[in-house]
Design an enzyme around this catalytic site. Structure first.
Site, PDB file in Angstrom:
ATOM      1  N   CYS A  32      -4.631  -5.666  -8.910  1.00 31.04           N
ATOM      2  CA  CYS A  32      -4.997  -5.386  -7.754  1.00 31.04           C
ATOM      3  C   CYS A  32      -6.260  -5.909  -7.035  1.00 31.04           C
ATOM      4  CB  CYS A  32      -4.584  -3.942  -7.134  1.00 31.04           C
ATOM      5  SG  CYS A  32      -5.180  -3.333  -5.709  1.00 31.04           S
ATOM      6  N   CYS A  35      -8.496  -3.201  -5.348  1.00 32.21           N
ATOM      7  CA  CYS A  35      -8.940  -2.371  -6.479  1.00 32.21           C
ATOM      8  C   CYS A  35     -10.114  -2.642  -6.994  1.00 32.21           C
ATOM      9  CB  CYS A  35      -7.659  -1.996  -7.322  1.00 32.21           C
ATOM     10  SG  CYS A  35      -6.217  -1.247  -6.700  1.00 32.21           S
TER      11      CYS A  35
END
Length: 336
Positions: A32, A35
């Site tokens: 991600c 993230c």
């Protein structure tokens, strides 16, 4: 050095929730991008604000800890969750540094005030900061899991429709009656039985639960001390019959023919004098993997004709939740 705790199992996370007043959880994935972008901000907050037993920052890899992600219905990356006393109080979806920074620093400030006051909730009335109220302290190693109640599926029998909505007893706010007055705006935030003292409550859950105990708050009106009006004062529940994993509510006659999972008598001495809350201990071995609970209030304590309930809190552990669906990356593209 980072003080962030990497969660390695559901049991590990449960232990962290039980050992720290505030827990911040970062649900992320290695693949991600958002993230990774917000990770330095999270680590900085962790380094600045982590305090043993008070504020703990954790990271949960959703690919490695799928059971935890499913339990909390994590459907997007990253998701940040903030827990107080083991209960979720805030959820932030996406890589939003400002929202994360503001939410965490507000909690840190509240924690600091609680420390100055000598702590809250160790006995008697629990903390009401952040909108969460507890009538009695949560037992060690267990959490308030009342937010697992499926409020849309609630079904009550013999409920006085002129009193509060049935969903109100699961609110996390402090009961208005503790202030000695009715609820703000004239809306009553408690329920009462209707034609007699009996009540039947069907409570379905969004996940399979392990129930340790129930905290029941009942604050009968004491506006009149006249004996001739005692029968008009709603009573506190006395005898309870509990039934687990029912697909629908039981009728009163049906309940008499169905063996209860547990029958409990709440004694006058069980009610906390300050908060009007009784801790109802359950036979934990009989309340594993519970998808619904039926609470039959058989009678009340006193000579009144009705029973009253202001709050119900469920204490225990959450289990498997409904399928969480496909995870998605969110964050960078959320800008206006």
């Amino acid at each position: 050095m980072s003080q962030t705790v990497l969660i390695t199992s559901p049991t590990h996370f449960t232990q962290v929730l039980a050992s720290s007043r505030i827990v911040v959880a970062d649900f992320y994935a290695d693949w991600c991008g958002p993230c990774k972008a917000i990770a330095p901000v999270y680590e900085q907050l962790s380094s600045q604000l982590s305090r043993p037993g008070t504020i703990t920052f954790t990271k949960i890899n959703t690919d490695n800890q799928k059971d935890i992600a499913q339990t909390y219905n994590i459907t997007a990356m990253p998701t940040f969750m903030i827990f107080k006393a083991g209960r979720e109080t805030k959820r932030i979806r996406g890589a939003d540094p400002k929202a994360l920074d503001a939410a965490v620093k507000q909690l840190a400030q509240e924690a600091g005030k609680a420390d100055e006051d000598g702590g809250a909730g160790s006995a008697g009335e629990g903390s009401s900061s952040g909108g969460m109220w507890m009538g009695v302290a949560t037992p060690r190693n267990y959490s308030d899991i009342t937010d697992s109640v499926d409020k849309l599926g609630l079904d009550f029998l013999n409920l006085d429709g002129e009193k509060g909505d049935k969903r109100t007893i699961f609110e996390s706010s402090r009961p208005s009656a503790l202030a000695g007055k009715g609820a703000a705006g004239g809306k009553e935030d408690w329920i009462e039985s209707d034609t007699d003292e009996q009540l039947m409550l069907y409570i379905p859950f969004q996940a399979s639960l392990k129930l340790h105990s129930l905290h029941i708050t009942s604050i009968p009106s004491n506006s009149s001390a006249d004996d001739d009006e005692d029968d008009e004062t709603p009573m506190r529940p006395k005898t309870l019959k509990l039934y687990t994993n029912r697909s629908h509510i039981l009728g009163f006659d049906e309940a008499d023919d169905v063996p209860a999972t547990q029958e409990i008598e709440i004694k006058p001495t069980d009610w906390d004098a300050k908060t009007g809350t009784a801790k109802v201990e359950l036979r934990f071995v009989k309340f594993q993997n519970i998808s619904s609970l039926v609470v039959f209030v058989v009678d009340g304590e006193g000579v009144g004709e009705k029973t009253r309930i202001d709050r119900v809190r469920l204490i225990g552990e959450t289990g498997e939740k409904r399928a969480m669906g496909k995870l998605e990356k969110i964050g960078d593209e959320q800008g206006e």
